[in-house]
Design an enzyme around this catalytic site. Sequence first.
Site, PDB file in Angstrom:
ATOM      1  N   LYS A 153     -22.645  17.315  43.025  1.00 48.70           N
ATOM      2  CA  LYS A 153     -23.439  16.432  43.878  1.00 48.70           C
ATOM      3  C   LYS A 153     -24.800  16.308  43.227  1.00 48.70           C
ATOM      4  O   LYS A 153     -25.489  17.315  42.975  1.00 48.70           O
ATOM      5  CB  LYS A 153     -23.583  17.010  45.290  1.00 48.70           C
ATOM      6  CG  LYS A 153     -24.217  16.027  46.265  1.00 48.70           C
ATOM      7  CD  LYS A 153     -23.280  14.863  46.538  1.00 48.70           C
ATOM      8  CE  LYS A 153     -23.918  13.825  47.454  1.00 48.70           C
ATOM      9  NZ  LYS A 153     -22.988  12.749  47.802  1.00 48.70           N
ATOM     10  N   SER A 223     -20.933  12.842  42.283  1.00 47.89           N
ATOM     11  CA  SER A 223     -21.230  12.000  43.442  1.00 47.89           C
ATOM     12  C   SER A 223     -22.718  12.069  43.714  1.00 47.89           C
ATOM     13  O   SER A 223     -23.289  13.163  43.806  1.00 47.89           O
ATOM     14  CB  SER A 223     -20.428  12.493  44.661  1.00 47.89           C
ATOM     15  OG  SER A 223     -20.742  11.755  45.820  1.00 47.89           O
ATOM     16  N   GLY A 339     -10.235   4.485  34.585  1.00 50.88           N
ATOM     17  CA  GLY A 339      -9.407   5.634  34.954  1.00 50.88           C
ATOM     18  C   GLY A 339     -10.264   6.738  35.531  1.00 50.88           C
ATOM     19  O   GLY A 339     -11.392   6.510  35.952  1.00 50.88           O
TER      20      GLY A 339
END
Length: 352
Positions: A153, A223, A339
């Site tokens: 994160k 993320s 991908g």
Amino acid sequence: MPSQRAALYRVSASGPADVSGVEALFENGLDPKTVVAVLGKTEGNGCVNDFTRGYATSTFETLFARHGVTGASIVMSGGTEGALSPHWTIFCRDTVEANPERSLAIGVSRTPDMEPEKLGRRGQIELVADGVREAMADAGIGNADDVHFVQIKCPLLTLSRVAETEARGETTVTRDTLKSMGFSRGASALGVAVALGEIDLEEIADKDICNRLDFYSGRASTSAGVELADHEIIVLGMSDSWSGPLAIDHAVMKDAIDTASVRTAQQRLAEGKLVAVLAKAEPDPTGKVRGRRHTMLDDSDISATRHARAFVGGVLAGLFGMTDIYVSGGAEHQGPPGGGPVAIIVERATNP
């Protein structure tokens, strides 16, 4: 003799504040202090203003404080488009009296807060690489080949962070807050690649980040979120010093419908109860999938990463027969263009 043992629980969530299922685990005997990490999928838009991530993080922090849990990594990924199910994946580890054997190992680390001017540049790559090495050491994984998935994160830029940086006479890689998410994800992924020996740091220049798409990690999942200024890092792999029935392997999807690579990884795990699937997704930047045009990049109403999450989520849900899959969008330098990495965790019927 004592060894570390991992445990994993997949818990449904009715919303970003619903931790009742995790509370039930504690009430039914799970020791809260064995929790080392949480991966969550929340139902926000996954963009800069997705506050479901911070809401869920705050809810878990309150829950953990009540139960004396300290140091657990909390990584929230927004976006459950299509039929993806909001859920939490709880990672635990404990010391048990059992002979070590080759089993799932979990390591965590957290970097210092990062100056905004480093985001999307080599400074972020180096910071993350150090953090990944620290998490590997925490897991007791000495060989980078034994690492199968690294979840990070990472922070993003807001206008206030940009203004603060410019007031100090520094510059940021972009003033566009949405684009900053991609730069942060990309630099973090390259940090994983450097730590795992997939790419040499000296080969990477600032201008390569989000441009040299042939540079990627086959095991990174990153993320970006507004709710932090540092990096939370979770390393998952196999270690001969751990014990227990859990095992992990990974595949690198060549494109959004590459189920063959995923099936091959699943077969390597032999028979076992499926425990969790973790994946990355992004729209192919060529605008095509196996020669056929897609329109994800042309839609000005819905972010392309949201399309990709729904698409890949559907492909994997059909393959595995489950919808509570952790699919994170935005795969800059995470697998080849179009991908992305997929990790599979199973509970083996018998230990090796």
